[in-house]
Design a protein around this motif. Structure first.
Motif, mmCIF file in Angstrom:
data_model
loop_
_atom_site.group_PDB
_atom_site.id
_atom_site.type_symbol
_atom_site.label_atom_id
_atom_site.label_comp_id
_atom_site.label_asym_id
_atom_site.label_seq_id
_atom_site.Cartn_x
_atom_site.Cartn_y
_atom_site.Cartn_z
ATOM 1 N N GLY A 159 62.096 -15.360 27.333
ATOM 2 C CA GLY A 159 62.865 -14.262 27.895
ATOM 3 C C GLY A 159 63.113 -13.194 26.846
ATOM 4 O O GLY A 159 63.204 -13.491 25.653
ATOM 5 N N THR A 160 63.195 -11.941 27.301
ATOM 6 C CA THR A 160 63.503 -10.823 26.420
ATOM 7 C C THR A 160 64.599 -10.013 27.097
ATOM 8 O O THR A 160 64.338 -9.290 28.063
ATOM 9 C CB THR A 160 62.264 -9.945 26.181
ATOM 10 N N ALA A 161 65.839 -10.175 26.637
ATOM 11 C CA ALA A 161 66.989 -9.558 27.304
ATOM 12 C C ALA A 161 67.313 -8.218 26.666
ATOM 13 O O ALA A 161 67.607 -8.135 25.471
ATOM 14 C CB ALA A 161 68.195 -10.476 27.217
ATOM 15 N N ALA A 171 65.982 -12.297 21.970
ATOM 16 C CA ALA A 171 64.775 -13.098 22.196
ATOM 17 C C ALA A 171 65.182 -14.518 22.569
ATOM 18 O O ALA A 171 65.911 -15.181 21.831
ATOM 19 C CB ALA A 171 63.899 -13.105 20.944
ATOM 20 N N TRP A 172 64.689 -14.984 23.714
ATOM 21 C CA TRP A 172 65.049 -16.303 24.236
ATOM 22 C C TRP A 172 63.802 -17.162 24.433
ATOM 23 O O TRP A 172 62.722 -16.660 24.731
ATOM 24 C CB TRP A 172 65.689 -16.185 25.625
ATOM 25 N N VAL A 173 63.980 -18.455 24.329
ATOM 26 C CA VAL A 173 63.040 -19.415 24.896
ATOM 27 C C VAL A 173 63.814 -20.676 25.234
ATOM 28 O O VAL A 173 64.713 -21.084 24.493
ATOM 29 C CB VAL A 173 61.866 -19.745 23.948
ATOM 30 N N THR A 174 63.529 -21.239 26.394
ATOM 31 C CA THR A 174 64.079 -22.537 26.760
ATOM 32 C C THR A 174 62.898 -23.471 26.988
ATOM 33 O O THR A 174 61.885 -23.073 27.576
ATOM 34 C CB THR A 174 64.977 -22.454 28.006
ATOM 35 N N THR A 175 63.003 -24.690 26.497
ATOM 36 C CA THR A 175 61.862 -25.597 26.532
ATOM 37 C C THR A 175 62.335 -27.039 26.655
ATOM 38 O O THR A 175 63.486 -27.353 26.326
ATOM 39 C CB THR A 175 61.002 -25.430 25.258
ATOM 40 N N PHE A 176 61.440 -27.895 27.145
ATOM 41 C CA PHE A 176 61.710 -29.332 27.108
ATOM 42 C C PHE A 176 60.407 -30.061 26.780
ATOM 43 O O PHE A 176 59.304 -29.540 27.002
ATOM 44 C CB PHE A 176 62.313 -29.840 28.431
ATOM 45 N N ALA A 177 60.548 -31.252 26.253
ATOM 46 C CA ALA A 177 59.379 -32.053 25.854
ATOM 47 C C ALA A 177 59.801 -33.510 25.681
ATOM 48 O O ALA A 177 60.982 -33.790 25.458
ATOM 49 C CB ALA A 177 58.790 -31.506 24.537
ATOM 50 N N PRO A 178 58.845 -34.448 25.763
ATOM 51 C CA PRO A 178 57.476 -34.258 26.263
ATOM 52 C C PRO A 178 57.476 -33.915 27.757
ATOM 53 O O PRO A 178 58.416 -34.272 28.480
ATOM 54 C CB PRO A 178 56.821 -35.615 26.016
ATOM 55 N N VAL A 188 66.544 -21.608 22.307
ATOM 56 C CA VAL A 188 66.619 -20.785 21.097
ATOM 57 C C VAL A 188 66.972 -19.370 21.522
ATOM 58 O O VAL A 188 66.304 -18.792 22.382
ATOM 59 C CB VAL A 188 65.291 -20.788 20.319
ATOM 60 N N LEU A 189 68.004 -18.798 20.931
ATOM 61 C CA LEU A 189 68.418 -17.413 21.167
ATOM 62 C C LEU A 189 68.531 -16.707 19.826
ATOM 63 O O LEU A 189 69.277 -17.149 18.948
ATOM 64 C CB LEU A 189 69.761 -17.359 21.898
ATOM 65 N N LEU A 190 67.779 -15.630 19.675
ATOM 66 C CA LEU A 190 67.861 -14.782 18.482
ATOM 67 C C LEU A 190 68.376 -13.423 18.929
ATOM 68 O O LEU A 190 67.703 -12.706 19.682
ATOM 69 C CB LEU A 190 66.487 -14.654 17.809
ATOM 70 N N GLU A 191 69.569 -13.067 18.482
ATOM 71 C CA GLU A 191 70.246 -11.872 18.977
ATOM 72 C C GLU A 191 69.773 -10.600 18.265
ATOM 73 O O GLU A 191 69.642 -10.560 17.048
ATOM 74 C CB GLU A 191 71.754 -12.027 18.808
ATOM 75 N N GLY A 192 69.553 -9.561 19.070
ATOM 76 C CA GLY A 192 69.277 -8.240 18.524
ATOM 77 C C GLY A 192 68.001 -8.134 17.723
ATOM 78 O O GLY A 192 67.920 -7.365 16.768
ATOM 79 N N THR A 193 66.960 -8.869 18.114
ATOM 80 C CA THR A 193 65.726 -8.881 17.325
ATOM 81 C C THR A 193 64.909 -7.609 17.483
ATOM 82 O O THR A 193 64.166 -7.221 16.581
ATOM 83 C CB THR A 193 64.835 -10.058 17.749
ATOM 84 N N GLY A 194 65.010 -6.984 18.652
ATOM 85 C CA GLY A 194 64.145 -5.857 18.926
ATOM 86 C C GLY A 194 62.776 -6.285 19.400
ATOM 87 O O GLY A 194 61.882 -5.457 19.579
ATOM 88 N N GLY A 195 62.579 -7.576 19.610
ATOM 89 C CA GLY A 195 61.295 -8.109 20.071
ATOM 90 C C GLY A 195 61.485 -9.141 21.148
ATOM 91 O O GLY A 195 62.607 -9.455 21.553
#
Length: 224
Positions: A159-161, A171-178, A188-195
């Motif tokens: 996701g890109t909010a 910048a977001w990603v949600t994942t599960f495994a296996p 994972v959330l990275l705030e204000g990345t611009g990407g």
């Protein structure tokens, strides 16, 4: 996402009311019940709320924004992790817990803290399976292809909010495994990345999953 929520042309969408109702089934718009104080509730907007708060009518564009988690929608990382875990496990909505067990001074087990089930069937297993398949497709041929190099099969959604009035993004990603036997749900959330999430969040998730599923880490968990 736009078409399913708001419709397009001859295709009729489910509408904001049903969209919000399904979001609540997955735990959005309310605290998850994690054992931490002052947890944020997130927010799911509605036509009534917009009219009362902003004095404005609800438009189809508002539904489109809600469908992709933009506009006035507020989601916490732990809410998204809970929703992802619900999809991964086949439909059971859980309250996350920081503590797995309480041990005595000598290492003996004093108390096991079991998972707290909020809903045993928040969504149907077949619905969860469809979403899982879509998330797997994001890894094998979509925006989360950066996770395909992992030694285990993962599923994900990036996701890109956009941040209103700025050129920055979260910048977001949600994942599960296996994929076939889920053991971990990760956000994972990275705030204000611009990407975007594919560029910034996916590499971080890949590093975390690589560490978590490394043979030495799996061996340690089995001993515990």
């Amino acid at each position: 996402f736009y078409m399913i929520a708001g419709g397009l042309g001859d295709a009729r969408g489910i509408g904001i009311e049903r969209l919000a109702a399904w979001a609540r089934k997955l735990g959005f718009g309310e605290p998850t019940g994690i054992d931490l104080p002052q947890e944020a509730s997130g927010f799911l907007p509605s036509p009534e709320w917009k009219k009362t708060t902003k004095g404005e009518s609800w438009y189809i564009g508002d539904t489109y924004h809600a469908a992709i988690g933009q506009g006035d929608v507020l989601v916490t990382p732990v809410q998204l992790a809970v929703a992802t875990a619900t999809v991964a496990n086949g439909g059971t909505l859980l309250a996350p817990r920081l503590i797995d067990a309480i041990e005595g001074a000598n290492g003996s087990l004093k108390e096991r803290i079991p998972p707290a089930i909020r809903s045993e069937r928040a969504i149907k297993p077949e619905t969860a399976a469809s979403v899982r398949a879509g998330m797997r497709g994001a890894v094998t041929g979509g925006s989360a292809r950066g996770l395909e190099s992992l030694p285990i099969a993962a599923a994900a959604k990036t996701g890109t909010a956009q941040i209103g009035g700025t050129d920055r993004t979260h910048a977001w990603v949600t994942t599960f495994a296996p994929y076939d036997d889920p053991d971990l749900a990760l956000v994972v959330l990275l705030e204000g990345t611009g990407g975007g999430g594919d560029r910034f969040a996916v590499p971080v998730a890949r590093d975390i999953l690589s560490w978590y599923f490394a043979p030495e880490q799996q061996a340690r968990r089995k001993k515990e």
